[in-house]
Write a protein that holds these residues in place. Structure first.
Motif, PDB file in Angstrom:
ATOM      1  N   THR A 150      -5.720  -8.187  -1.356  1.00  0.00           N
ATOM      2  CA  THR A 150      -4.558  -8.916  -0.826  1.00  0.00           C
ATOM      3  C   THR A 150      -4.589  -8.823   0.702  1.00  0.00           C
ATOM      4  O   THR A 150      -5.326  -7.992   1.259  1.00  0.00           O
ATOM      5  CB  THR A 150      -3.242  -8.248  -1.297  1.00  0.00           C
ATOM      6  OG1 THR A 150      -3.240  -6.895  -0.788  1.00  0.00           O
ATOM      7  CG2 THR A 150      -3.132  -8.211  -2.809  1.00  0.00           C
ATOM      8  N   ALA A 151      -3.760  -9.628   1.344  1.00  0.00           N
ATOM      9  CA  ALA A 151      -3.658  -9.554   2.809  1.00  0.00           C
ATOM     10  C   ALA A 151      -3.207  -8.156   3.236  1.00  0.00           C
ATOM     11  O   ALA A 151      -3.519  -7.689   4.324  1.00  0.00           O
ATOM     12  CB  ALA A 151      -2.667 -10.604   3.297  1.00  0.00           C
ATOM     13  N   SER A 152      -2.497  -7.472   2.346  1.00  0.00           N
ATOM     14  CA  SER A 152      -1.999  -6.125   2.681  1.00  0.00           C
ATOM     15  C   SER A 152      -3.057  -5.043   2.450  1.00  0.00           C
ATOM     16  O   SER A 152      -2.818  -3.874   2.743  1.00  0.00           O
ATOM     17  CB  SER A 152      -0.748  -5.816   1.852  1.00  0.00           C
ATOM     18  OG  SER A 152      -1.038  -5.900   0.468  1.00  0.00           O
ATOM     19  N   GLY A 153      -4.217  -5.422   1.888  1.00  0.00           N
ATOM     20  CA  GLY A 153      -5.339  -4.475   1.806  1.00  0.00           C
ATOM     21  C   GLY A 153      -5.479  -3.697   0.509  1.00  0.00           C
ATOM     22  O   GLY A 153      -6.273  -2.754   0.440  1.00  0.00           O
TER      23      GLY A 153
ATOM     24  N   PHE B 161      -4.324   4.424   0.574  1.00  0.00           N
ATOM     25  CA  PHE B 161      -2.878   4.284   0.775  1.00  0.00           C
ATOM     26  C   PHE B 161      -2.492   4.998   2.074  1.00  0.00           C
ATOM     27  O   PHE B 161      -3.123   5.996   2.438  1.00  0.00           O
ATOM     28  CB  PHE B 161      -2.116   4.871  -0.423  1.00  0.00           C
ATOM     29  CG  PHE B 161      -2.523   4.237  -1.741  1.00  0.00           C
ATOM     30  CD1 PHE B 161      -2.599   2.851  -1.864  1.00  0.00           C
ATOM     31  CD2 PHE B 161      -2.840   5.016  -2.848  1.00  0.00           C
ATOM     32  CE1 PHE B 161      -2.977   2.262  -3.061  1.00  0.00           C
ATOM     33  CE2 PHE B 161      -3.225   4.428  -4.052  1.00  0.00           C
ATOM     34  CZ  PHE B 161      -3.293   3.056  -4.163  1.00  0.00           C
ATOM     35  N   PRO B 162      -1.451   4.495   2.769  1.00  0.00           N
ATOM     36  CA  PRO B 162      -1.108   5.064   4.085  1.00  0.00           C
ATOM     37  C   PRO B 162      -0.861   6.574   4.039  1.00  0.00           C
ATOM     38  O   PRO B 162      -1.239   7.288   4.953  1.00  0.00           O
ATOM     39  CB  PRO B 162       0.156   4.315   4.491  1.00  0.00           C
ATOM     40  CG  PRO B 162       0.457   3.347   3.416  1.00  0.00           C
ATOM     41  CD  PRO B 162      -0.598   3.369   2.392  1.00  0.00           C
ATOM     42  N   PHE B 163      -0.249   7.062   2.940  1.00  0.00           N
ATOM     43  CA  PHE B 163       0.045   8.506   2.850  1.00  0.00           C
ATOM     44  C   PHE B 163      -1.219   9.323   2.567  1.00  0.00           C
ATOM     45  O   PHE B 163      -1.158  10.548   2.525  1.00  0.00           O
ATOM     46  CB  PHE B 163       1.128   8.777   1.796  1.00  0.00           C
ATOM     47  CG  PHE B 163       0.857   8.145   0.450  1.00  0.00           C
ATOM     48  CD1 PHE B 163       0.073   8.772  -0.487  1.00  0.00           C
ATOM     49  CD2 PHE B 163       1.392   6.886   0.143  1.00  0.00           C
ATOM     50  CE1 PHE B 163      -0.178   8.195  -1.721  1.00  0.00           C
ATOM     51  CE2 PHE B 163       1.140   6.288  -1.088  1.00  0.00           C
ATOM     52  CZ  PHE B 163       0.347   6.943  -2.023  1.00  0.00           C
ATOM     53  N   GLU B 164      -2.352   8.629   2.381  1.00  0.00           N
ATOM     54  CA  GLU B 164      -3.618   9.347   2.178  1.00  0.00           C
ATOM     55  C   GLU B 164      -4.400   9.490   3.482  1.00  0.00           C
ATOM     56  O   GLU B 164      -5.409  10.178   3.511  1.00  0.00           O
ATOM     57  CB  GLU B 164      -4.492   8.606   1.156  1.00  0.00           C
ATOM     58  CG  GLU B 164      -3.886   8.547  -0.230  1.00  0.00           C
ATOM     59  CD  GLU B 164      -4.748   7.786  -1.212  1.00  0.00           C
ATOM     60  OE1 GLU B 164      -5.064   8.325  -2.283  1.00  0.00           O
ATOM     61  OE2 GLU B 164      -5.114   6.637  -0.898  1.00  0.00           O
TER      62      GLU B 164
ATOM     63  N   PRO C  16       0.825  -1.219   0.000  1.00  0.00           N
ATOM     64  CA  PRO C  16       0.000   0.000   0.000  1.00  0.00           C
ATOM     65  C   PRO C  16       0.855   1.263   0.000  1.00  0.00           C
ATOM     66  O   PRO C  16       0.501   2.253  -0.631  1.00  0.00           O
ATOM     67  CB  PRO C  16      -0.809  -0.106   1.301  1.00  0.00           C
ATOM     68  CG  PRO C  16      -0.711  -1.516   1.727  1.00  0.00           C
ATOM     69  CD  PRO C  16       0.558  -2.073   1.162  1.00  0.00           C
ATOM     70  N   GLU C  17       1.999   1.225   0.664  1.00  0.00           N
ATOM     71  CA  GLU C  17       2.855   2.427   0.733  1.00  0.00           C
ATOM     72  C   GLU C  17       3.482   2.765  -0.619  1.00  0.00           C
ATOM     73  O   GLU C  17       3.968   3.870  -0.831  1.00  0.00           O
ATOM     74  CB  GLU C  17       3.916   2.308   1.838  1.00  0.00           C
ATOM     75  CG  GLU C  17       4.961   1.225   1.634  1.00  0.00           C
ATOM     76  CD  GLU C  17       4.541  -0.145   2.188  1.00  0.00           C
ATOM     77  OE1 GLU C  17       3.332  -0.438   2.272  1.00  0.00           O
ATOM     78  OE2 GLU C  17       5.458  -0.936   2.519  1.00  0.00           O
TER      79      GLU C  17
END
Ligand SMILES: NC(=O)c1ccc[n+]([C@@H]2O[C@H](COP(=O)([O-])OP(=O)(O)OC[C@H]3O[C@@H](n4cnc5c(N)ncnc54)[C@H](OP(=O)(O)O)[C@@H]3O)[C@@H](O)[C@H]2O)c1
Length: 324
Positions: free
Chosen positions: A199-202, A319-322, A163-164
Motif C-alpha cells: 500500500t502507499a502506507s508501506g 511497523f513504526p514501533f519496531e 503500519p502503526e
C-alpha cells in the motif's frame, strides 16, 4: 465462565453474540477506551457490565477469562495488562505484532502459571479433525502439495492500512492460509520464498508465499486485501484431492478421485458462529489447570509469528514501533 471482552470493535460483536448463545460461557463484561461506547456496546450486544477503561474491567474480580479484541499492535499491551491482574487470556490473531512480543508474553504467562491462547479459530474447529481424518485415511494417497488463499476487497479498513496498527494483509488474513498449510503439512519447513505488493502506507496489500517442506511436499499461500478470492484450501495427493471451502472457516469438504470426479462432499457440523470452539477449548484448559490449549500450543503460535516476521523482513515491511 464469565468472559470479559477487551475492545468494543467489530469482532467483539461476533464474540458477544457467540457467548450469548453458549451455555458454558457468560458474556459478562465489555471494556472500551470510552465508557459511552462500552455502555452502548453492552446494551446492543447483551453484555452485563460495561467499563470505560481496560484496566477497570480487569479490576472486576468476577472476570474469569479476557478476550482481547483490539488491533494486533495492541495485543502486547493488553496481554501485559491482563498479566498484571492475573487474568487468563484468549487473544485474537495475529497473537502479537511480531515474534519478539510473542516470546516475551508467552514466557511471562508461563512463568506466572497463567493461561493464554491465540484465538485462531481454524485450529479449534471440527473441520480440522475432519481434514486430518481424510488425510490419515490414505484416500488422497501421498500428499505432495497444498494451496490455500484468503482475499477480499477490504482495503477500506483503516486498521489494515495503518503500519502503526500492525496493518497489512499478512497478519490479518494471510495468517489463515499459512495455518491451513501448517495443519496439513506440519512444521518441518525447509525453505520459504515470497513476494508482495504494498500500500502507499508501506504494508503488504497482497502477497504470495511458496513453502518447501523437508519431506518434499510443497505449498502455496496467497492472501490480500484487494481481490475477491474463492478462499479454498486444497490438499493434493497422488490418488486425488480435497477442497476445503472457506479457509478461515471451512463449511464444506469435497473429495475428488484420480479422474477428477467428485467422490463425496460433506458439510461441517452446525455452528453457533464458529467462535464457540476456541472458547470451549479455553474453558476446558483453564478448568484442567493447563496454561495453553492443545489445539494451538504456544510453540506453534510462536512458530507462526516467526514465519510471518521472516516474510515481512523479506518484503521490508516494518511497523513504526519496531524501529530501533
Ligand atoms: N477471528 C476472526 O475471524 C477475526 C475477524 C476480524 C478481526 N479479527 C481480529 O480481531 C482484532 C480486532 O479486529 P477488529 O476487526 O474487531 O478491529 P476494530 O473493529 O478496529 O476494533 C478494534 C478495537 O480495538 C480497540 N482499540 C484499542 N486501541 C486502538 C487503536 N489505537 N486504534 C483502533 N482501535 C483500538 C477499539 O475498541 P475501544 O475503542 O472500544 O477501546 C476498537 O474498536 C484483530 O486482531 C483482528 O485480526 C479476527
Amino acid at each position: 465462565m464469565k468472559i470479559g471482552i477487551m475492545g468494543a470493535g467489530a469482532i467483539a460483536m461476533k464474540m458477544a453474540k457467540t457467548l450469548n448463545l453458549m451455555e458454558e460461557a457468560q458474556c459478562y463484561a465489555v471494556a472500551s477506551r470510552s465508557l459511552e461506547k462500552a455502555e452502548k456496546f453492552a446494551a446492543d450486544n447483551g453484555v452485563l457490565k460495561a467499563y470505560g477503561s481496560y484496566e477497570d474491567m480487569l479490576k472486576d474480580q468476577q472476570v474469569e477469562l479476557v478476550y482481547i479484541a483490539t488491533p494486533h499492535s495492541h495485543h502486547y499491551d493488553c496481554a501485559k495488562l491482563c498479566l498484571a491482574y492475573r487474568k487468563p487470556v484468549l487473544c485474537e490473531k495475529a497473537f502479537m505484532a511480531n515474534a519478539a512480543q510473542t516470546r516475551e508474553i508467552l514466557d511471562a504467562f508461563e512463568k506466572a502459571d497463567l493461561f493464554i491462547t491465540e484465538a485462531i479459530w481454524t485450529r479449534y474447529l471440527p473441520s480440522r479433525r475432519m481434514i486430518d481424518e481424510v488425510v490419515a485415511s490414505g484416500e488422497l494417497g501421498e500428499i505432495t502439495f497444498v494451496t490455500a488463499n484468503l482475499g477480499a476487497d477490504v482495503q477500506w479498513k483503516d486498521r489494515l492500512q495503518k503500519p502503526e496498527l500492525a496493518g497489512g494483509a499478512l497478519l490479518d488474513v494471510g495468517i489463515y492460509p499459512l495455518n491451513f498449510i501448517s495443519m496439513v503439512l506440519g512444521t518441518e519447513v525447509e525453505e520459504i520464498t515470497s513476494s508482495c505488493t504494498k500500500t502507499a502506507s508501506g504494508v503488504d496489500e497482497q502477497n504470495a508465499v511458496i513453502l518447501k517442506f523437508k519431506n518434499g511436499a510443497m505449498a502455496i499461500a496467497h492472501s490480500g486485501m484487494l481481490s475477491v478470492t474463492e478462499q479454498y484450501g486444497i490438499v493434493y495427493g497422488t490418488k486425488g484431492y480435497l477442497i476445503a471451502e472457506g479457509v478461515n472457516n471451512v463449511q464444506k469438504l469435497k473429495v475428488y478421485d484420480k479422474a477428477r470426479q467428485l467422490k463425496w462432499e460433506r458439510d461441517v457440523p452446525e455452528q453457533l458462529t464458529g467462535f464457540e470452539d476456541e472458547v470451549r477449548a479455553s474453558i476446558k484448559a483453564i478448568e484442567e489447570g493447563k496454561k495453553e490449549c492443545e489445539e494451538m500450543p504456544h510453540k506453534e503460535t510462536l512458530r507462526m509469528m516467526e514465519m510471518m516476521d521472516g516474510l515481512r523482513r523479506d518484503w521490508g515491511v516494518k511497523f513504526p514501533f519496531e524501529e530501533q
